[in-house]
Design a protein around this motif. Sequence first.
Motif, mmCIF file in Angstrom:
data_model
loop_
_atom_site.group_PDB
_atom_site.id
_atom_site.type_symbol
_atom_site.label_atom_id
_atom_site.label_comp_id
_atom_site.label_asym_id
_atom_site.label_seq_id
_atom_site.Cartn_x
_atom_site.Cartn_y
_atom_site.Cartn_z
ATOM 1 N N LEU A 141 -6.084 -50.221 5.112
ATOM 2 C CA LEU A 141 -5.293 -49.140 4.532
ATOM 3 C C LEU A 141 -6.130 -48.202 3.676
ATOM 4 N N MET A 142 -6.838 -48.751 2.700
ATOM 5 C CA MET A 142 -7.490 -47.870 1.728
ATOM 6 C C MET A 142 -8.709 -47.144 2.306
ATOM 7 N N LEU A 143 -9.525 -47.845 3.098
ATOM 8 C CA LEU A 143 -10.701 -47.158 3.663
ATOM 9 C C LEU A 143 -10.287 -46.037 4.630
ATOM 10 N N PRO A 144 -9.370 -46.327 5.577
ATOM 11 C CA PRO A 144 -8.957 -45.220 6.440
ATOM 12 C C PRO A 144 -8.326 -44.082 5.634
ATOM 13 N N ALA A 145 -7.558 -44.428 4.591
ATOM 14 C CA ALA A 145 -6.944 -43.369 3.779
ATOM 15 C C ALA A 145 -8.029 -42.528 3.106
ATOM 16 N N GLY A 146 -9.057 -43.168 2.592
ATOM 17 C CA GLY A 146 -10.149 -42.434 1.946
ATOM 18 C C GLY A 146 -10.853 -41.523 2.942
#
Length: 449
Positions: A386-391
């Motif tokens: 979630l967080m890496l793709p969002a970044g």
Amino acid sequence: MERSSFSRVGIILATAGSAVGLGNVWRFPFMAGQNGGAAFIFLYFGCILLLGIPGMISEFVIGRHGQSNAFRAYDTIAPHRHWRFVGYLGILTSTIILGFYAVVAGWCLQYLYASLRGELSGDVGYVQQYFQEFSSDPIKPCLWAIAFIGMTHVVIVKGVKGGIERASKILMPLLLVLLVVIVVASCLLPGAMEGVRFLLLPDFSKVSANVLLEALGQAFFSLSLGTACLCTYASYYSKETDLVAAAGQIALLDTVIAILAGLMIFPAAFSVGVEPDSGPSLIFITLPNVFQQAFAGLPAVGYIISVMFYALLVFAALTSTISMHEIGTAFFHEEMHLPRKKAAWVLTTVCSVLAIGCSLSIGAVDGLRIMGHTLLDFCDFLTAQLMLPAGAFLTSILLGWFAARQTLRNEFTNNGTLHEKLFPIWLCCVRYVVPICILLIFLHQFGVI
Ligand code: TRP
């Protein structure tokens, strides 16, 4: 990061050091094993090429343009200070990653220690039980994880990163050679071809949106993408550094090491009867068997190779944890105006607490579960998927739609001297391909489409 602590060549090595780590040797095989092998790897390649490399170049562009820590770099390239928020998201993500990564790195320390003492010999059942007992111990793995964060802390505070980079000039090729040796040994085990087939012959009936998201997360995790980590390193690149070539080379090296790790694990796993979908324990319950069985005729060689391998793995993990620790330390130091030592302590403390939680959730304490997952698995899922793709998504939107086109062109082409023809292709990836693919994968995963 003291802005003088890296040499210009060392910094590219440092970026490669950040990318190559447990993501390649530990996470890649267990992800591939849980998601059907070859089909997953196929999607993984797609994610690296289409989303990973353009994403790396994006972070490099922001970092080298900004010539400062990640938050200021985002400020410099963005039209509005709101975009700093992407930098904050990056610190949060890398702090959580460091928390659970240290647990696994701690397991590697324990395995290094145990292999030095020759404790890892026994049959397959013994090796599995050894891991089970060790990882669910309430104290030992916590201490190893804290020891690992402590090692990272010392490197960050003492500013000896330059030495680490120089050492990696020798140790990284050594890791590569050793991997090749172990791959050969593993493939020669009886019944090993079944594992090679698992890795090379895709079964696309296994592919679901979930597999796609896992491949995407793994690609970003392995390239250190999506937390402004690459951006921080790129701020030290020289004006002559070819950003496109750097991204391509690092991605290639990173992928080769992951594939070698797969070829090391699966033939052996199939040969000795370890389930390929064993999850995070996969390499820890497979490798000791390789060292014993493949080198049964030459126990001394097996001993030396196993000790060297775990030592190199610890080193590779350390060059990755340094990069995660640095982002937060730089933030508390340069933006919150804490002395650098204190800034490092803040990060070390937070990560240690998280690491203890993750470690205990593996077996020692039952209640530490979120949505049915152990805290370690949950942190891994939350960050990688979630967080890496969002970044990476937000960074793409910023560059593709809000940053000044000329700035991007200047950075990408080194002021018009390199890769002029590739610029429009990259820009198209950054404007459309990266954000749309990430969005589609997210929407599909959460059942919207
Ligand atoms: N890429 C590293 C590995 O494969 C892990 C890593 C280091 C990382 N820094 C990161 C992952 C920043 C995401 C973001 O082991």
